[in-house]
Design an enzyme around this catalytic site. Structure first.
Site, PDB file in Angstrom:
ATOM      1  N   GLY A   7      47.890  28.334  39.392  1.00 55.06           N
ATOM      2  CA  GLY A   7      49.247  27.820  39.306  1.00 55.06           C
ATOM      3  C   GLY A   7      50.139  28.495  38.285  1.00 55.06           C
TER       4      GLY A   7
ATOM      5  N   ARG B 218      36.571  31.891  39.010  1.00 54.90           N
ATOM      6  CA  ARG B 218      36.317  31.702  40.437  1.00 54.90           C
ATOM      7  C   ARG B 218      37.057  32.723  41.305  1.00 54.90           C
ATOM      8  NH1 ARG B 218      40.199  26.703  42.380  1.00 54.90           N
ATOM      9  NH2 ARG B 218      42.037  27.310  41.172  1.00 54.90           N
TER      10      ARG B 218
ATOM     11  N   SER C 180      52.724  33.553  54.163  1.00 52.55           N
ATOM     12  CA  SER C 180      51.641  32.887  53.427  1.00 52.55           C
ATOM     13  C   SER C 180      52.228  31.739  52.611  1.00 52.55           C
ATOM     14  CB  SER C 180      50.931  33.873  52.482  1.00 52.55           C
ATOM     15  OG  SER C 180      49.992  33.183  51.665  1.00 52.55           O
TER      16      SER C 180
ATOM     17  N   ASP D  55      54.026  26.907  43.290  1.00 52.19           N
ATOM     18  CA  ASP D  55      54.056  27.479  41.940  1.00 52.19           C
ATOM     19  C   ASP D  55      55.340  28.286  41.726  1.00 52.19           C
ATOM     20  OD1 ASP D  55      51.419  26.482  41.716  1.00 52.19           O
ATOM     21  OD2 ASP D  55      50.641  28.310  42.629  1.00 52.19           O
TER      22      ASP D  55
END
Length: 319
Positions: free
Chosen positions: A40, A90, A248, A254
């Site tokens: 974010g 991640r 997308s 954000d």
């Protein structure tokens, strides 16, 4: 002086690819992947940067993916401070089915952060806030981080006279107190107040309930394809969605936070700043991966909404 600092406690390396059709069991041969820095606050920082405002992105990074993330943030030109942590950053995956344009998003848990990691992050963000006006803390919290972590971050910001803008969900959002602005989605707002919100009056009342409860001074509710709603204790304004050719959807929310923050940093009121946020989010929908919207397109959409807050940095908006 860094005008805006962003904090991403659960960053990611985002992989995106395309395949003709998503089917079970079959081996799916995808197109070459696209790699983007994700999370974010990092996504918001990229929008803030393309809009020409000074920004510093702070995020924990660990393991090979953490090194890759830091390299990618550096490569897109966003000033950063990566905080070394013991867990591994991640990676997330999105796959677009070309025959339908449906996008499938696979989101993995973040790095487990221990007490030392968390303290290191708090020290770094406190140091970054020394010369800033706004803090954007955005995204989920990774494993090991307590739900009141963002509340502690808001307290650090308030102690330095910095306005905190928070975009998170669930228990982390319920714990917030004293933010300058919070940005829940309609679903998150409904969950917070514990009731359905079928119309504008119910939505405004729920947002004002959060203000009265002390979560934030201002609330911007993202309504998806229905637009957005900006609410203060005295005034509310609803905005329609802008038309976009969606490439997308990752990072559009954000981008909205980044645009709102830029509008506020330029001296706009909440309602003008929200126009810039909507323009930035719409432009981001038209780009691949988590790439921010093009500055010229953001300016065009801003003008369609009738606000001039995006015109303060004309050099940035002419590219």
């Amino acid at each position: 002086m860094t005008s805006i600092v962003t904090l991403t406690m659960n960053p990611a390396v985002d992989l995106a690819s395309r395949v003709e059709r998503v089917v079970a069991i079959d081996k799916l041969r995808c197109a070459a992947p696209r790699f983007d820095p994700g999370g974010g606050g990092i996504n918001a920082a990229r929008t803030i940067d393309v809009l020409g405002e000074q920004v510093l992105a702070v995020f924990p990074a660990g393991g090979p993916a953490g090194l890759m993330l830091a390299e990618m943030v550096h490569a897109v030109g966003v000033p950063m401070r990566s905080v070394p942590v013991s867990g591994h950053t991640r990676q997330n995956l999105s796959v677009t089915e070309t025959r339908s344009d449906d996008q499938y998003r696979f989101v993995f848990p973040g790095a487990l952060l221990n007490a030392v990691d968390r303290e290191r992050c708090l020290r770094e963000i406190d140091r970054a806030l020394t010369d800033s006006s706004y803090l954007v803390a955005s995204g989920s919290l990774p494993p090991g981080v307590p739900a009141d972590f963002y509340r502690t971050v808001v307290e650090l910001a308030r102690a330095r006279g910095v306005r905190a803008i928070i975009d998170t969900s669930g228990a982390a959002l319920r714990q917030i107190r004293g933010a300058y602005l919070i940005k829940p989605s309609l679903r998150e707002l409904s969950e917070l107040v514990g009731r359905p919100l079928p119309d504008r009056s119910e939505q405004v009342a729920a947002a004002r309930q959060l203000i009265a409860d002390g979560l934030g001074e201002n609330v911007v509710v993202s309504l998806g394809s229905a637009g957005a709603l900006a609410v203060t204790a005295e005034t509310a304004r609803r905005y329609p969605a802008l038309t976009a050719r969606v490439v997308s959807g990752i990072g559009a929310g954000d981008a909205m936070v980044g645009g709102i923050t830029v509008g506020l940093a330029r001296g706009g009121d909440l309602f003008a700043a929200t126009c810039l946020g909507i323009a930035a989010a719409t432009a981001a929908l038209e780009t691949p991966g988590t790439q921010p919207g093009r500055p010229r397109r953001i300016a065009e959409l801003c003008r369609a909404l009738g606000t001039a807050v995006c015109e303060k940095s004309p050099n940035a908006l002419n590219s």
